[in-house]
Design a protein around this motif. Structure first.
Motif, PDB file in Angstrom:
ATOM      1  N   ILE A  98       0.887  -1.159   0.000  1.00 14.44           N
ATOM      2  CA  ILE A  98       0.000   0.000   0.000  1.00 14.44           C
ATOM      3  C   ILE A  98       0.928   1.212   0.000  1.00 14.44           C
ATOM      4  O   ILE A  98       1.712   1.398   0.936  1.00 14.44           O
ATOM      5  CB  ILE A  98      -0.913   0.034   1.244  1.00 14.44           C
ATOM      6  N   THR A  99       0.868   2.006  -1.066  1.00 14.83           N
ATOM      7  CA  THR A  99       1.746   3.171  -1.173  1.00 14.83           C
ATOM      8  C   THR A  99       1.065   4.449  -0.703  1.00 14.83           C
ATOM      9  O   THR A  99       1.743   5.379  -0.271  1.00 14.83           O
ATOM     10  CB  THR A  99       2.210   3.375  -2.628  1.00 14.83           C
ATOM     11  N   GLN A 100      -0.262   4.483  -0.799  1.00 20.09           N
ATOM     12  CA  GLN A 100      -1.006   5.673  -0.383  1.00 20.09           C
ATOM     13  C   GLN A 100      -2.381   5.265   0.125  1.00 20.09           C
ATOM     14  O   GLN A 100      -2.947   4.272  -0.322  1.00 20.09           O
ATOM     15  CB  GLN A 100      -1.236   6.635  -1.553  1.00 20.09           C
ATOM     16  N   HIS A 126      -3.664  14.377  11.602  1.00 19.28           N
ATOM     17  CA  HIS A 126      -2.728  13.413  11.036  1.00 19.28           C
ATOM     18  C   HIS A 126      -1.539  13.180  11.971  1.00 19.28           C
ATOM     19  O   HIS A 126      -1.069  12.051  12.123  1.00 19.28           O
ATOM     20  CB  HIS A 126      -2.246  13.878   9.660  1.00 19.28           C
ATOM     21  N   LYS A 127      -1.096  14.228  12.623  1.00 20.87           N
ATOM     22  CA  LYS A 127       0.044  14.139  13.540  1.00 20.87           C
ATOM     23  C   LYS A 127      -0.262  13.238  14.737  1.00 20.87           C
ATOM     24  O   LYS A 127       0.627  12.572  15.262  1.00 20.87           O
ATOM     25  CB  LYS A 127       0.412  15.544  14.021  1.00 20.87           C
ATOM     26  N   VAL A 131      -2.896   5.237  13.844  1.00 21.09           N
ATOM     27  CA  VAL A 131      -2.655   4.380  12.684  1.00 21.09           C
ATOM     28  C   VAL A 131      -1.732   5.076  11.691  1.00 21.09           C
ATOM     29  O   VAL A 131      -0.805   4.466  11.154  1.00 21.09           O
ATOM     30  CB  VAL A 131      -3.983   3.937  12.031  1.00 21.09           C
ATOM     31  N   ALA A 132      -1.950   6.355  11.440  1.00 21.39           N
ATOM     32  CA  ALA A 132      -1.072   7.098  10.521  1.00 21.39           C
ATOM     33  C   ALA A 132       0.371   7.059  11.013  1.00 21.39           C
ATOM     34  O   ALA A 132       1.303   6.983  10.208  1.00 21.39           O
ATOM     35  CB  ALA A 132      -1.540   8.540  10.369  1.00 21.39           C
ATOM     36  N   CYS A 137       3.019   4.164   4.422  1.00 27.58           N
ATOM     37  CA  CYS A 137       2.422   4.694   3.194  1.00 27.58           C
ATOM     38  C   CYS A 137       2.037   6.159   3.406  1.00 27.58           C
ATOM     39  O   CYS A 137       1.850   6.613   4.532  1.00 27.58           O
ATOM     40  CB  CYS A 137       1.205   3.887   2.758  1.00 27.58           C
ATOM     41  N   GLU A 138       1.931   6.872   2.323  1.00 30.21           N
ATOM     42  CA  GLU A 138       1.555   8.276   2.366  1.00 30.21           C
ATOM     43  C   GLU A 138       0.047   8.400   2.595  1.00 30.21           C
ATOM     44  O   GLU A 138      -0.740   7.694   1.971  1.00 30.21           O
ATOM     45  CB  GLU A 138       1.922   8.935   1.031  1.00 30.21           C
ATOM     46  N   ALA A 139      -0.355   9.268   3.500  1.00 32.66           N
ATOM     47  CA  ALA A 139      -1.771   9.589   3.683  1.00 32.66           C
ATOM     48  C   ALA A 139      -2.025  10.898   2.929  1.00 32.66           C
ATOM     49  O   ALA A 139      -1.509  11.948   3.319  1.00 32.66           O
ATOM     50  CB  ALA A 139      -2.114   9.735   5.160  1.00 32.66           C
TER      51      ALA A 139
END
Length: 148
Positions: A98-100, A126-127, A131-132, A137-139
């Motif tokens: 999963i890249t993104q 996001h910070k 999970v992020a 992978c990039e969100a």
């Protein structure tokens, strides 16, 4: 302080040939079972959740919950949130992963709410999203804030 989240993944069948079933069930104490499989592209059942779905769902859900908590703390009223997330499976340097994960929520707020503040809190979430912070992978975040 560590928290643990046990689950059981159960599969039965036979790998005697390539037509074996990819279907399995995930259970956890006190929760509804989840029917899982591989993605249809990998001989899975399209009606069941696959790992790529679940990873995207985990990231989208965690981000939403973190965002809502930040909004509540900042006294910013959010009255609706509907994310149209998407996981991207790709092969880069001969490694498939999963890249993104794209997060594309429509965030509904009362008329007069500061759109800039809502976007700021969305990006700040996001910070703090567990999970992020756990995936490489990039969100990709593409929120749309709508006054209602």
């Amino acid at each position: 302080m560590a928290h643990r989240y046990p689950l059981t993944l159960a599969w039965t069948g036979s790998t005697h040939d390539a037509s074996y079933t990819r279907n399995a069930t995930v259970t956890a104490p006190g929760k509804h079972p989840i029917a899982v499989s591989s993605a249809a592209e990998y001989a899975g059942e399209v009606t069941r959740w696959n790992p790529e779905d679940l990873l995207g769902s985990a990231l989208a859900t965690c981000h939403m919950l973190t965002f809502l908590a930040l909004c509540a703390k900042a006294k910013v009223d959010v009255v609706g949130y509907e994310d149209h997330a998407e996981s991207v499976l790709d092969t880069v340097d001969k490694v498939t992963r999963i890249t993104q994960v794209h997060l594309r929520p429509v965030i509904r707020v009362p008329r007069g709410t500061s759109m800039a503040k809502v976007v700021e809190l969305f990006e700040k979430a996001h910070k703090y999203c567990f999970v992020a912070n756990s995936v490489t992978c990039e969100a990709v975040m593409e929120p749309r804030v709508v006054e209602v």
